[in-house]
Design a protein around this motif. Structure first.
Motif, mmCIF file in Angstrom:
data_model
loop_
_atom_site.group_PDB
_atom_site.id
_atom_site.type_symbol
_atom_site.label_atom_id
_atom_site.label_comp_id
_atom_site.label_asym_id
_atom_site.label_seq_id
_atom_site.Cartn_x
_atom_site.Cartn_y
_atom_site.Cartn_z
ATOM 1 N N SER A 1 19.242 20.973 7.110
ATOM 2 C CA SER A 1 20.226 20.103 7.772
ATOM 3 C C SER A 1 21.044 20.889 8.792
ATOM 4 N N ASP A 2 21.702 20.133 9.662
ATOM 5 C CA ASP A 2 22.572 20.753 10.667
ATOM 6 C C ASP A 2 23.931 21.118 10.093
ATOM 7 N N GLY A 3 24.218 20.662 8.900
ATOM 8 C CA GLY A 3 25.486 20.963 8.247
ATOM 9 C C GLY A 3 25.680 20.062 7.046
ATOM 10 N N VAL B 1 21.587 16.807 -3.435
ATOM 11 C CA VAL B 1 20.612 17.003 -2.360
ATOM 12 C C VAL B 1 19.852 18.297 -2.652
ATOM 13 N N HIS B 2 18.533 18.256 -2.524
ATOM 14 C CA HIS B 2 17.732 19.465 -2.741
ATOM 15 C C HIS B 2 18.183 20.582 -1.794
ATOM 16 N N GLN B 3 18.206 21.808 -2.290
ATOM 17 C CA GLN B 3 18.687 22.949 -1.495
ATOM 18 C C GLN B 3 17.893 23.117 -0.202
ATOM 19 N N GLU B 4 16.579 22.923 -0.245
ATOM 20 C CA GLU B 4 15.786 23.095 0.984
ATOM 21 C C GLU B 4 16.150 22.040 2.024
ATOM 22 N N LEU C 1 23.072 15.578 8.560
ATOM 23 C CA LEU C 1 24.119 16.139 7.705
ATOM 24 C C LEU C 1 23.846 15.766 6.254
ATOM 25 N N SER C 2 23.836 16.765 5.385
ATOM 26 C CA SER C 2 23.727 16.497 3.959
ATOM 27 C C SER C 2 25.122 16.245 3.412
ATOM 28 N N GLY D 1 21.984 12.668 -2.228
ATOM 29 C CA GLY D 1 21.073 13.233 -3.208
ATOM 30 C C GLY D 1 20.989 12.507 -4.524
ATOM 31 N N ASN D 2 20.143 13.045 -5.347
ATOM 32 C CA ASN D 2 19.889 12.599 -6.704
ATOM 33 C C ASN D 2 21.183 12.547 -7.501
#
Length: 168
Positions: free
Chosen positions: A134-136, A126-129, A93-94, A120-121
């Motif tokens: 991610s699962d969600g 979090v980078h889009q890719e 998960l992001s 993320g940074n």
């Protein structure tokens, strides 16, 4: 105070959670996340891309030795780390503000599952890719004007929520 030694920590049951840091610039944030990971016995911390790694005096300043107790490793990119973690069966998960994010209070971790959360940074998130792989996404509801929090604060909130649901 019932503190574990680093050796006891390594043998202790862990929170089934891996923390992934995606290009986190601040060594103090890295140290703070490691210290929180120690507090809740996180399984592993994966430091990706430009994220600093121990040993480093600025990491040690905030980690206070957690860099020696918490299992951590470096990965070239967060996208690579996500692929490896998903291949091992983790739900990834992001932690990001996205149109289909699940608000953290509505997220329910399942007993017996292992999770990874990507932070993320400090500027770009979090980078889009990585989000796409991610699962969600999960998101912390925010009521102020900024809708942005320090990455180590965010990690503390999310890790604590997983600990509440899975081991506390």
């Amino acid at each position: 105070m019932q503190r574990l030694t680093a050796e006891e920590f390594q043998k202790a049951e862990k929170l089934p959670l891996t923390v992934v840091l995606d290009d986190v610039r601040s060594m103090h944030n890295v140290g703070s996340v490691l210290r929180t990971a120690d507090a809740f016995r996180v399984e592993e911390v994966v430091l990706c891309g430009i994220t600093g790694t121990p040993p480093h005096p600025e990491i040690h300043k905030t980690a206070l030795g957690a860099e020696d107790s918490v299992s951590w490793r470096h990965c070239a990119t967060a996208l690579q780390a996500v692929g490896e973690l998903k291949a091992r069966g983790l739900t990834v998960l992001s932690v990001e503000q996205a149109t289909e994010s699940t608000m953290l209070p509505q997220f329910h971790a399942e007993q017996g599952k292992h999770y990874a959360v990507v932070f993320g940074n400090e500027v770009k998130g979090v980078h889009q890719e990585v989000i796409d792989a991610s699962d969600g996404c999960i998101e912390i509801p925010q009521l102020g004007t900024k809708h942005s929090m320090n990455v180590s604060v965010t990690a503390g909130i999310v890790i604590y929520q997983f600990a509440l649901q899975l081991i506390l």
